[in-house]
Design a protein around this motif. Structure first.
Motif, short mmCIF file in Angstrom:
data_model
loop_
_atom_site.label_atom_id
_atom_site.label_comp_id
_atom_site.label_asym_id
_atom_site.label_seq_id
_atom_site.Cartn_x
_atom_site.Cartn_y
_atom_site.Cartn_z
N GLY A 10 5.10 1.92 -1.78
CA GLY A 10 5.83 2.48 -2.92
C GLY A 10 5.44 1.89 -4.26
O GLY A 10 5.96 2.32 -5.29
N THR A 11 4.54 0.92 -4.26
CA THR A 11 4.11 0.30 -5.52
C THR A 11 2.74 0.86 -5.92
O THR A 11 1.82 0.90 -5.09
N ALA A 12 2.60 1.27 -7.17
CA ALA A 12 1.30 1.74 -7.66
C ALA A 12 0.40 0.52 -7.82
O ALA A 12 0.76 -0.46 -8.48
N VAL A 13 -0.77 0.57 -7.19
CA VAL A 13 -1.69 -0.57 -7.20
C VAL A 13 -3.03 -0.12 -7.78
O VAL A 13 -3.56 0.92 -7.40
N ARG A 14 -3.57 -0.90 -8.69
CA ARG A 14 -4.88 -0.61 -9.27
C ARG A 14 -5.88 -1.64 -8.77
O ARG A 14 -5.59 -2.83 -8.73
N ALA A 70 -8.73 6.60 -4.33
CA ALA A 70 -7.76 7.18 -5.28
C ALA A 70 -6.75 8.03 -4.51
O ALA A 70 -7.12 8.86 -3.68
N GLY A 71 -5.49 7.79 -4.78
CA GLY A 71 -4.43 8.61 -4.21
C GLY A 71 -3.98 8.24 -2.81
O GLY A 71 -3.06 8.86 -2.28
N LEU A 72 -4.59 7.23 -2.20
CA LEU A 72 -4.13 6.85 -0.85
C LEU A 72 -2.68 6.39 -0.91
O LEU A 72 -2.29 5.65 -1.83
N VAL A 73 -1.91 6.83 0.07
CA VAL A 73 -0.52 6.36 0.16
C VAL A 73 -0.44 5.51 1.44
O VAL A 73 -0.64 6.01 2.55
#
Ligand code: FES
Length: 217
Positions: A10-14, A70-73
Motif C-alpha cells: 500500500g506504500t508508493a515506492v520509487r 512500473a505499476g507493480l502492486v
C-alpha cells in the motif's frame, strides 16, 4: 535519474531501474524476511526462499530476484505468502541444532529473530520425510574458524564474502540434499594458491552460529 514507481504493502515506492523488490522495500522501511540476501552482491543467491511476496496478476515471486517494474502492486503479507514462507522456514529447521543456549550466536542469530516474524516455533519439524538422524561432525580443518554443519542454513553468505568480496575462495558448497555443507580449506584454496587471512568476515556475515571461533567449541 529516472525512477520506477510501484506499490509495496500500500506504500508508493520509487526505485532506480534494476532495483530488486527486496532492496526497494528495505529502502522504504518495509521489512520482508530474508536470510541470504546481500545488497552488495552482483547476483542474488535466492536460496532461503523466505522473501516471497505476492505480485498482483503474477503470483508469488522471491523479492530478492524480482526487479521493480512500473505499476507493480506487491503484497508482502498475504495468507499464501505466510504459508510458503513458513514452509521455507521449516525446511531450514529440518537440519538445524536447536540447542540455542549453547550457541555462540544465541540472541544474535538471524534465524531466531525471523522465527517470530514468520510465526514458526524453533523446533525440528516432523512433516518432512528422510530427516537425517545423525549430525555431521564439526569441521576443524581451518585453525581460525570452526564450521558446524548442524547450525548452517546454506545461505551462501560466507562463500560470497570469502570468494567474491575478498577474492580468497576458501569456502564453497559441497555434496547434495541434507548432506550439503560448506567445505573449508585452511591452507590451500579450492581454486589453488590462496591462504586464509583469518579476517573473520565469514563468521561476521554468517546469520547463525555455523561459523565460529575455535574457542567456542
Ligand atoms: S532473501 Fe530471497 S531467497 Fe533468500
Amino acid at each position: 535519474m529516472e525512477f520506477i514507481e510501484c506499490t509495496i504493502d500500500g506504500t508508493a515506492v520509487r526505485a532506480e531501474p534494476g532495483t530488486k523488490v527486496l532492496k526497494a522495500a528495505m529502502d522504504a522501511g518495509i521489512y520482508i524476511p530474508n536470510l541470504c540476501y546481500i545488497p552488495e552482491a552482483e547476483l542474488p543467491f535466492g536460496g532461503c526462499r523466505l522473501c516471497y511476496v505476492e505480485v498482483e496478476g503474477r503470483g508469488l515471486v522471491t523479492a530478492c530476484t524480482q526487479e521493480v517494474r512500473a505499476g507493480l502492486v506487491i503484497h508482502s503479507e498475504t495468507p499464501q505468502v505466510a504459508r510458503v514462507r513458513q514452509t521455507a522456514f521449516r525446511l531450514l529447521l529440518a537440519y538445524h541444532h536447536l540447542d540455542c543456549r549453547t550457541c555462540w550466536k544465541n540472541k544474535n542469530c538471524e534465524l531466531q529473530k525471523i522465527a517470530g516474524k514468520v510465526k514458526v516455533k524453533l523446533k525440528r519439524p516432523s512433516e518432512f520425510r528422510a530427516l537425517p538422524t545423525e549430525w555431521e561432525p564439526l569441521d576443524t580443518t581451518n585453525p581460525f574458524v570452526t564450521y558446524d554443519p548442524g547450525r548452517c542454513i546454506l545461505c551462501g553468505k560466507c562463500v560470497w564474502m570469502c570468494g567474491e568480496k575478498n577474492g580468497e575462495s576458501l569456502l564453497d558448497f559441497a555434496f547434495r540434499g541434507f548432506r550439503t555443507r560448506i567445505r573449508m580449506s585452511a591452507a590451500t584454496s579450492i581454486s589453488g594458491g590462496d591462504t586464509c587471512a583469518s579476517c573473520g568476515q565469514c563468521m561476521e556475515i554468517c546469520p547463525t552460529g555455523a561459523l565460529q571461533p575455535p574457542s567456542q567449541r
